[in-house]
Design a protein around this motif. Structure first.
Motif, mmCIF file in Angstrom:
data_model
loop_
_atom_site.group_PDB
_atom_site.id
_atom_site.type_symbol
_atom_site.label_atom_id
_atom_site.label_comp_id
_atom_site.label_asym_id
_atom_site.label_seq_id
_atom_site.Cartn_x
_atom_site.Cartn_y
_atom_site.Cartn_z
ATOM 1 N N THR A 1 0.828 -1.204 0.000
ATOM 2 C CA THR A 1 0.000 0.000 0.000
ATOM 3 C C THR A 1 0.861 1.252 0.000
ATOM 4 O O THR A 1 1.749 1.393 0.852
ATOM 5 C CB THR A 1 -0.922 0.034 1.235
ATOM 6 O OG1 THR A 1 -1.685 -1.167 1.284
ATOM 7 C CG2 THR A 1 -1.864 1.228 1.174
ATOM 8 N N ASP B 1 1.194 5.545 0.376
ATOM 9 C CA ASP B 1 0.571 6.524 1.264
ATOM 10 C C ASP B 1 -0.506 7.266 0.471
ATOM 11 O O ASP B 1 -0.202 8.125 -0.362
ATOM 12 C CB ASP B 1 1.621 7.501 1.795
ATOM 13 C CG ASP B 1 1.036 8.469 2.820
ATOM 14 O OD1 ASP B 1 -0.206 8.511 2.964
ATOM 15 O OD2 ASP B 1 1.817 9.190 3.461
ATOM 16 N N LEU B 2 -1.750 6.929 0.733
ATOM 17 C CA LEU B 2 -2.849 7.515 -0.042
ATOM 18 C C LEU B 2 -3.044 8.997 0.281
ATOM 19 O O LEU B 2 -3.691 9.713 -0.500
ATOM 20 C CB LEU B 2 -4.138 6.731 0.212
ATOM 21 C CG LEU B 2 -4.070 5.244 -0.175
ATOM 22 C CD1 LEU B 2 -5.386 4.555 0.117
ATOM 23 C CD2 LEU B 2 -3.694 5.083 -1.649
ATOM 24 N N SER B 3 -2.493 9.462 1.395
ATOM 25 C CA SER B 3 -2.609 10.889 1.706
ATOM 26 C C SER B 3 -1.743 11.740 0.786
ATOM 27 O O SER B 3 -1.902 12.966 0.736
ATOM 28 C CB SER B 3 -2.222 11.151 3.163
ATOM 29 O OG SER B 3 -0.826 11.000 3.355
ATOM 30 N N PHE C 1 -1.868 11.539 -2.403
ATOM 31 C CA PHE C 1 -2.554 11.746 -3.684
ATOM 32 C C PHE C 1 -2.681 13.251 -3.947
ATOM 33 O O PHE C 1 -3.138 14.004 -3.081
ATOM 34 C CB PHE C 1 -3.935 11.101 -3.667
ATOM 35 C CG PHE C 1 -4.668 11.243 -4.973
ATOM 36 C CD1 PHE C 1 -4.330 10.448 -6.056
ATOM 37 C CD2 PHE C 1 -5.672 12.185 -5.123
ATOM 38 C CE1 PHE C 1 -4.990 10.583 -7.267
ATOM 39 C CE2 PHE C 1 -6.334 12.326 -6.330
ATOM 40 C CZ PHE C 1 -5.998 11.519 -7.406
ATOM 41 N N ARG D 1 -4.460 15.887 -4.728
ATOM 42 C CA ARG D 1 -5.867 16.266 -4.925
ATOM 43 C C ARG D 1 -6.016 17.582 -5.696
ATOM 44 O O ARG D 1 -6.844 17.689 -6.604
ATOM 45 C CB ARG D 1 -6.577 16.367 -3.574
ATOM 46 C CG ARG D 1 -6.745 15.034 -2.859
ATOM 47 C CD ARG D 1 -7.331 15.224 -1.464
ATOM 48 N NE ARG D 1 -7.457 13.952 -0.764
ATOM 49 C CZ ARG D 1 -8.571 13.228 -0.719
ATOM 50 N NH1 ARG D 1 -9.651 13.653 -1.336
ATOM 51 N NH2 ARG D 1 -8.616 12.089 -0.053
ATOM 52 N N SER E 1 -1.098 2.616 -9.486
ATOM 53 C CA SER E 1 -1.543 2.197 -8.159
ATOM 54 C C SER E 1 -0.579 2.600 -7.058
ATOM 55 O O SER E 1 -0.999 2.922 -5.944
ATOM 56 C CB SER E 1 -1.765 0.683 -8.134
ATOM 57 O OG SER E 1 -2.849 0.327 -8.964
ATOM 58 N N LYS E 2 0.725 2.563 -7.316
ATOM 59 C CA LYS E 2 1.700 2.946 -6.298
ATOM 60 C C LYS E 2 2.049 4.430 -6.357
ATOM 61 O O LYS E 2 2.376 5.033 -5.341
ATOM 62 C CB LYS E 2 2.987 2.119 -6.463
ATOM 63 C CG LYS E 2 2.779 0.611 -6.339
ATOM 64 C CD LYS E 2 2.322 0.219 -4.952
ATOM 65 C CE LYS E 2 2.316 -1.297 -4.775
ATOM 66 N NZ LYS E 2 1.294 -1.968 -5.594
ATOM 67 N N ALA F 1 -2.843 6.257 -6.843
ATOM 68 C CA ALA F 1 -3.751 5.556 -5.928
ATOM 69 C C ALA F 1 -4.323 4.333 -6.630
ATOM 70 O O ALA F 1 -4.704 4.417 -7.807
ATOM 71 C CB ALA F 1 -4.888 6.474 -5.470
ATOM 72 N N GLY G 1 -7.165 3.024 -6.218
ATOM 73 C CA GLY G 1 -8.586 3.207 -6.500
ATOM 74 C C GLY G 1 -8.882 3.832 -7.851
ATOM 75 O O GLY G 1 -10.023 3.775 -8.318
ATOM 76 N N CYS H 1 6.804 11.646 -4.022
ATOM 77 C CA CYS H 1 6.715 10.341 -3.372
ATOM 78 C C CYS H 1 8.096 9.780 -3.060
ATOM 79 O O CYS H 1 8.317 9.192 -1.994
ATOM 80 C CB CYS H 1 5.940 9.362 -4.254
ATOM 81 S SG CYS H 1 4.171 9.722 -4.391
ATOM 82 N N HIS I 1 3.393 3.514 3.531
ATOM 83 C CA HIS I 1 2.138 4.069 4.042
ATOM 84 C C HIS I 1 2.241 4.568 5.478
ATOM 85 O O HIS I 1 1.254 5.058 6.034
ATOM 86 C CB HIS I 1 1.048 2.998 3.972
ATOM 87 C CG HIS I 1 1.384 1.745 4.737
ATOM 88 N ND1 HIS I 1 2.412 0.929 4.373
ATOM 89 C CD2 HIS I 1 0.829 1.191 5.845
ATOM 90 C CE1 HIS I 1 2.481 -0.093 5.219
ATOM 91 N NE2 HIS I 1 1.544 0.051 6.116
#
Length: 483
Positions: free
Chosen positions: A126, A128-130, A132, A134, A321-322, A325, A327, A378, A460
């Motif tokens: 996983t 770190d989705l934070s 992303f 935005r 994905s890495k 995200a 999703g 990242c 993550h």
């Protein structure tokens, strides 16, 4: 409900059967007919109106509800046509027996989050989705919505929007050293769909099995099994896939992670890369290169992709994905020419292509430089977290040997045998609320020296959480030693 059209309340007094419909007829006039129909449907589905129940005549029900008879007649006729009610002229209207209530509840089948007792989770896989982006992604979306031609909202080329294929081809050629012809690039829903598409194509060509790395990702075996292909575990050593077992396996296709082997972290040697391609040519076979985290390298520039050496034998797959995200469900596959038409047609029949709007946003994000900026962001964060993990292991478990640290989002930690065996180490970590995954879960080999071999994901976790997690495990070990 009785055949006279009444229900019985708990105190035994009769209650009008249509009382359950009163909220529906209280709706605004334009919505009243539809609300009445839906209320009747729901009453039949849930069993409040049981099969075989006779309903009041349309005249009686309209009078008691205070609505027009035509409204009730229309509702009866509609639900009779749908199978909820039955009846004929002169014989009344009855509840039919076809309807059944749906199972209650809505399940969430997404991968499970750590259990309530897990305080720090080192299991890999996983990002770190934070992280992303935005704001940048939102800006790209707004620009695309303002500029996208109406025709581009129709069914797309199943291979993907031309502008995204062009942007990805340029990116991959520059960053990964692939031979990137946009005409051979298929946009797909991540590496999982890429493997599935390739599996179907291989099965149609007479393949019965695919070789997978040992150790390696168990997911590859599950994906190919869904296409009717068996998997054969093939050993990996410090240079890559071992030639002898590969030649003896009888397979004519393999899936590999040569730029950063999962999970060991080794990079295939030049000798093994050349040997693997020689094997593919000799058996008239194919290699699927899963470049799952090839962009994340910390000691020098990323190692170039295997596909650049022979694009007619290597199908190259990757995703965001890495880097962004999982999703988003956006990935790609560069294909040998012999497989292109077949896989493009399979993609068309499978889902008619990925969503056009999402593709257009990613194309703008890549071509505008946003993707490169995201990778740099990242890399800085993940390198800091990797260093925090190495420092924590050195502090709390001196003598731990680590590998796979030059790239990726996880490391292999070989904890000295004095802290083992593995079952004991995992049990102590679990008692401290720390989730770990042993290397043995990724292959068939088992350690003989008692060492504890762990696959530790760090991307993550903030540095402070990494230090806390390793400290918790050390504390649990020390408490047992004292006890």
């Amino acid at each position: 409900m009785t055949s006279s059209g009444t229900t019985s309340a708990g105190n035994g007094s009769p209650q009008p059967a249509w009382e359950l419909l009163l909220p529906a007829v209280a709706a605004p006039a334009r919505q009243r007919g539809r609300s009445l129909q839906e209320a009747l449907r729901e009453a039949v589905r849930t069993g409040r109106l049981a099969p075989g129940t006779r309903l009041p005549s349309s005249r009686e029900l309209a009078a008691d509800l205070g609505v027009s008879r035509g409204l009730v007649t229309e509702a009866y006729e509609q639900l009779t046509a749908e199978g909820y009610l039955r009846g004929a002229r002169g014989s009344g209207t009855w509840v039919g027996g076809a309807a059944r209530a749906a199972a209650p509840g809505v399940r969430d089948l997404a991968p499970r989050a750590p259990g309530a007792g897990v305080r720090v989770d080192f299991r890999p896989g996983t990002p770190d989705l934070s992280l992303f982006p935005r704001s940048a992604w939102g800006a790209a979306q707004r620009a695309v919505l303002a500029e996208l031609a109406h025709r581009q909202l129709g069914y797309p080329d199943p291979r993907g929007l031309p502008e995204l294929r062009g942007a990805l081809a340029a990116l991959l050629a520059r960053r990964r050293g692939v031979v990137a012809d946009p005409e051979r690039l298929v946009v797909c829903s991540g590496v999982a769909q890429a493997a599935t598409l390739l599996g179907f194509a291989l099965r149609a060509r007479g393949h019965r099995a695919v070789g997978v790395e040992d150790p390696g990702s168990p997911e590859h075996g599950r994906l190919f099994a869904a296409t009717g292909l068996d998997t054969v575990w093939l050993p990996v050593d410090g240079e890559g896939l071992v030639p002898g077992p590969l030649a003896a396996s009888g397979v004519r296709a393999v899936v590999v992670t040569p730029s950063h082997h999962f999970p060991s972290g080794i990079v295939y040697s030049a000798r093994r890369r050349a040997g693997l391609l020689d094997w593919a040519r000799q058996v008239d076979g194919y290699v699927l290169e899963d470049d799952y985290d090839g962009d994340f390298r910390y000691d020098r520039a990323p190692v170039g992709a295997l596909q650049g050496l022979d694009p007619e034998r290597v199908a190259y797959a990757g995703s965001v994905s890495k880097s962004l995200a999982p999703g988003l469900r956006l990935g790609w596959m560069l294909l040998p020419g012999a497989l292109l038409d077949e896989i493009a047609e399979r993609k068309r029949t499978m889902d008619l292509g990925n969503p056009a709007l999402d593709q257009a946003v990613l194309a703008r994000f890549v071509s505008g430089g946003g993707y490169d900026r995201q990778l740099r962001r990242c890399q800085r964060a993940y390198r800091e977290r990797r260093d925090a993990l190495l420092a924590a292991l050195e502090r709390h478990f001196p003598g731990t040997a680590v590998s796979g640290i030059a790239a990726g989002l996880h490391i292999i930690a070989r904890v000295p045998a004095e802290y083992g065996p593995t079952e004991r180490f995992l049990s102590l970590a679990g008692s401290a609320g720390v989730a770990l995954r042993p290397l043995e879960e990724y292959g068939t080999e088992r350690p003989e020296d008692g060492a504890v071999r762990l696959v530790l994901g760090y991307a993550h976790l903030p540095p402070a959480e990494i230090a806390r997690g390793i400290g918790l495990v050390a504390g649990a070990y020390a408490a047992e030693e004292r006890g």
